[in-house]
Design a protein around this motif. Structure first.
Motif, PDB file in Angstrom:
ATOM      1  N   ASP A  29     -11.959  -0.107  -0.544  1.00 26.51           N
ATOM      2  CA  ASP A  29     -11.127   0.391  -0.920  1.00 26.51           C
ATOM      3  C   ASP A  29     -11.096   2.079  -0.005  1.00 26.51           C
ATOM      4  O   ASP A  29     -10.339   3.094   0.111  1.00 26.51           O
ATOM      5  N   LEU A  30     -12.337   3.008  -0.527  1.00 28.63           N
ATOM      6  CA  LEU A  30     -12.027   4.176   0.002  1.00 28.63           C
ATOM      7  C   LEU A  30     -12.427   4.478   1.289  1.00 28.63           C
ATOM      8  O   LEU A  30     -12.122   4.845   1.725  1.00 28.63           O
ATOM      9  N   ARG A  31     -13.071   3.837   2.432  1.00 25.57           N
ATOM     10  CA  ARG A  31     -13.140   3.754   3.666  1.00 25.57           C
ATOM     11  C   ARG A  31     -11.503   3.361   4.276  1.00 25.57           C
ATOM     12  O   ARG A  31     -10.497   4.272   4.923  1.00 25.57           O
ATOM     13  N   THR A  32     -10.976   2.364   3.384  1.00 25.80           N
ATOM     14  CA  THR A  32      -9.140   2.062   3.513  1.00 25.80           C
ATOM     15  C   THR A  32      -8.127   3.491   3.167  1.00 25.80           C
ATOM     16  O   THR A  32      -6.898   3.486   4.362  1.00 25.80           O
ATOM     17  N   PHE A  33      -8.383   3.939   2.165  1.00 26.96           N
ATOM     18  CA  PHE A  33      -7.731   4.600   1.859  1.00 26.96           C
ATOM     19  C   PHE A  33      -7.980   6.070   3.066  1.00 26.96           C
ATOM     20  O   PHE A  33      -6.602   6.690   3.225  1.00 26.96           O
ATOM     21  N   GLY A 217     -14.865  -8.750   2.367  1.00 29.11           N
ATOM     22  CA  GLY A 217     -13.799  -7.415   1.882  1.00 29.11           C
ATOM     23  C   GLY A 217     -12.456  -7.382   2.679  1.00 29.11           C
ATOM     24  O   GLY A 217     -11.514  -6.591   2.355  1.00 29.11           O
ATOM     25  N   THR A 218     -12.316  -8.201   3.187  1.00 27.99           N
ATOM     26  CA  THR A 218     -10.233  -8.242   3.717  1.00 27.99           C
ATOM     27  C   THR A 218      -9.714  -8.295   2.598  1.00 27.99           C
ATOM     28  O   THR A 218      -8.569  -7.526   2.676  1.00 27.99           O
ATOM     29  N   GLY A 219      -9.687  -9.260   1.635  1.00 33.62           N
ATOM     30  CA  GLY A 219      -8.679  -9.021  -0.239  1.00 33.62           C
ATOM     31  C   GLY A 219      -8.802  -7.707  -0.060  1.00 33.62           C
ATOM     32  O   GLY A 219      -7.365  -6.743  -0.479  1.00 33.62           O
ATOM     33  N   CYS A 220      -9.648  -7.120  -0.670  1.00 33.75           N
ATOM     34  CA  CYS A 220     -10.063  -5.641  -1.187  1.00 33.75           C
ATOM     35  C   CYS A 220      -9.341  -4.624   0.158  1.00 33.75           C
ATOM     36  O   CYS A 220      -8.493  -4.181  -0.793  1.00 33.75           O
ATOM     37  N   THR A 221      -9.461  -4.682   1.212  1.00 33.73           N
ATOM     38  CA  THR A 221      -9.046  -4.079   2.239  1.00 33.73           C
ATOM     39  C   THR A 221      -7.539  -4.220   2.524  1.00 33.73           C
ATOM     40  O   THR A 221      -6.224  -2.869   2.649  1.00 33.73           O
ATOM     41  N   LEU A 222      -7.065  -5.219   2.219  1.00 33.82           N
ATOM     42  CA  LEU A 222      -5.550  -5.271   2.884  1.00 33.82           C
ATOM     43  C   LEU A 222      -5.088  -4.834   1.660  1.00 33.82           C
ATOM     44  O   LEU A 222      -3.436  -3.763   1.225  1.00 33.82           O
ATOM     45  N   SER A 223      -5.411  -5.026   0.311  1.00 38.69           N
ATOM     46  CA  SER A 223      -4.677  -4.446  -1.321  1.00 38.69           C
ATOM     47  C   SER A 223      -4.408  -2.623  -1.274  1.00 38.69           C
ATOM     48  O   SER A 223      -3.729  -2.006  -1.455  1.00 38.69           O
ATOM     49  N   ALA A 224      -5.494  -2.082  -0.718  1.00 37.79           N
ATOM     50  CA  ALA A 224      -6.147  -1.125  -0.468  1.00 37.79           C
ATOM     51  C   ALA A 224      -5.693  -0.622   0.433  1.00 37.79           C
ATOM     52  O   ALA A 224      -4.760   0.709   0.036  1.00 37.79           O
ATOM     53  N   ALA A 225      -4.886  -0.947   1.353  1.00 32.77           N
ATOM     54  CA  ALA A 225      -4.286  -0.509   2.683  1.00 32.77           C
ATOM     55  C   ALA A 225      -2.346  -0.667   2.366  1.00 32.77           C
ATOM     56  O   ALA A 225      -1.890   0.247   2.885  1.00 32.77           O
ATOM     57  N   ILE A 226      -2.508  -1.905   1.073  1.00 28.66           N
ATOM     58  CA  ILE A 226      -0.598  -1.844   0.870  1.00 28.66           C
ATOM     59  C   ILE A 226      -0.331  -0.589   0.249  1.00 28.66           C
ATOM     60  O   ILE A 226      -0.026   0.457   0.058  1.00 28.66           O
ATOM     61  N   ALA A 227      -1.421  -0.184  -0.573  1.00 29.86           N
ATOM     62  CA  ALA A 227      -1.441   1.398  -1.956  1.00 29.86           C
ATOM     63  C   ALA A 227      -1.603   2.495  -1.122  1.00 29.86           C
ATOM     64  O   ALA A 227      -1.041   3.163  -1.104  1.00 29.86           O
ATOM     65  N   ALA A 228      -2.312   2.411  -0.046  1.00 28.94           N
ATOM     66  CA  ALA A 228      -2.588   3.821   0.682  1.00 28.94           C
ATOM     67  C   ALA A 228      -1.291   3.647   1.744  1.00 28.94           C
ATOM     68  O   ALA A 228      -0.453   4.956   0.698  1.00 28.94           O
ATOM     69  N   ASN A 229      -0.576   2.616   1.674  1.00 27.21           N
ATOM     70  CA  ASN A 229       0.791   2.981   2.399  1.00 27.21           C
ATOM     71  C   ASN A 229       1.750   3.520   1.421  1.00 27.21           C
ATOM     72  O   ASN A 229       3.146   4.262   1.449  1.00 27.21           O
ATOM     73  N   LEU A 230       1.673   2.661   0.486  1.00 31.22           N
ATOM     74  CA  LEU A 230       2.692   3.335  -0.619  1.00 31.22           C
ATOM     75  C   LEU A 230       2.722   4.559  -1.361  1.00 31.22           C
ATOM     76  O   LEU A 230       3.684   4.960  -1.725  1.00 31.22           O
ATOM     77  N   ALA A 231       1.676   5.220  -1.136  1.00 34.49           N
ATOM     78  CA  ALA A 231       1.203   6.184  -1.858  1.00 34.49           C
ATOM     79  C   ALA A 231       1.756   7.595  -0.554  1.00 34.49           C
ATOM     80  O   ALA A 231       2.425   8.428  -0.888  1.00 34.49           O
ATOM     81  N   MET A 232       1.665   6.456   0.909  1.00 38.90           N
ATOM     82  CA  MET A 232       2.385   7.788   1.341  1.00 38.90           C
ATOM     83  C   MET A 232       3.836   7.213   1.634  1.00 38.90           C
ATOM     84  O   MET A 232       4.855   7.920   2.912  1.00 38.90           O
ATOM     85  N   GLY A 233       4.590   6.667   0.849  1.00 41.16           N
ATOM     86  CA  GLY A 233       6.074   6.774   0.728  1.00 41.16           C
ATOM     87  C   GLY A 233       6.787   5.264   1.549  1.00 41.16           C
ATOM     88  O   GLY A 233       8.038   5.260   1.653  1.00 41.16           O
TER      89      GLY A 233
END
Length: 273
Positions: A29-33, A217-233
């Motif tokens: 998750d942290l790497r994806t963020f 780690g694909t599932g973790c990575t996908l959900s983390a990437a969605i969260a990162a994109n939402l954080a970016m607006g």
């Protein structure tokens, strides 16, 4: 020379378990963020001893420690989005749900880590009930894999039509704003095909299939990437589309390490040069 300060950096929070092998969980998750230009913060729910061959041991964090981590991050730094991963037990799930509500954490991505992609149940039935009743209703989006979607919907999933029906049932019954049923555990041409439903649109999300066994780690990575994109607006649907593209490219650069299933290559931007 003075350090350059970047103001208003988006912040995302992952509430999940630690993977000592570095392929999934907090580490993924942290790497994806980071590689999606978001500052990552974390609340560790459990510590696993694992590697590419499997999980050797799991130790739950005390509930009070999980709550303290969440509060420390939100009250000082603030977060624009959060994701949950492995919460492990009923007590932690309930406490996390309470903190989400009390601290008014928005843009919540719930990866309902209940069943592995191979069908092995990871948490007990009471924990699953609490996840369904206390946490998923607070989710902006929930991202179950095939077997998790079967539990959440009560349907057996064998086809694309089944995936769509499951997404609609989960949306109606559990209250998440949107549902993404992941097809990583499907077979043939459906492997990697995801189905989205937000109460209005039913969308099929497809990308090219990547032939690799290193998919940890694909599932973790996908959900983390969605969260990162939402954080970016980003709006939710574009956030999901961009996250899917990120995971697909990371699979192209999957790491052949260890003696078992290696992780996806989260840092592929560094490898492309």
């Amino acid at each position: 020379m003075n350090a350059q300060t970047i103001s208003r950096v988006p912040v995302a929070l992952t509430i999940a378990g630690s993977d000592s092998g570095g392929g999934a969980g907090i580490q993924a998750d942290l790497r994806t963020f980071a590689f999606n230009c978001v500052h990552g913060t974390s609340a560790i729910t459990c510590v696993t001893a694992q590697n590419t061959l499997g999980v050797v041991r799991v130790d739950a964090m005390p509930v009070e420690a999980v709550v303290a981590q969440i509060q420390a991050v939100v009250k000082d730094i603030g977060v624009q989005a959060a994701k949950t991963g492995m919460l492990l037990n009923q007590e932690i799930i309930f406490a996390v749900a309470q903190q989400i509500e009390t601290l008014q954490i928005n843009n919540l991505v719930v990866d309902p880590v209940m069943v592995s992609r191979t069908g092995a149940q990871l948490i007990d039935n009471e924990a699953i009930k609490t996840l369904c009743n206390a946490l998923i209703p607070k989710a902006t989006i929930v991202t179950p894999n095939r077997y998790e979607a079967q539990i959440l919907s009560g349907l057996q999933i064998h086809s694309l039509d089944d995936m769509g029906k499951a997404a609609q049932i989960i949306h109606k019954n559990l209250g998440a704003k949107a549902v993404l049923v992941k097809g990583g555990g499907m077979e043939g041409n459906l492997r990697g095909v995801d189905v989205w439903f937000d109460g209005e649109k039913l969308e099929i999300l497809t990308t090219k299939q990547i032939e690799t066994t290193n998919t940890h780690g694909t599932g973790c990575t996908l959900s983390a990437a969605i969260a990162a994109n939402l954080a970016m607006g980003e709006d939710l649907w574009p956030a999901v589309q961009q996250a899917k593209e990120y995971v697909t490219t990371a699979l192209c650069y999957a790491l052949n390490i260890g003696k078992g299933q290696g992780p996806v290559g989260h840092f592929f931007p560094l490898l492309q040069n």
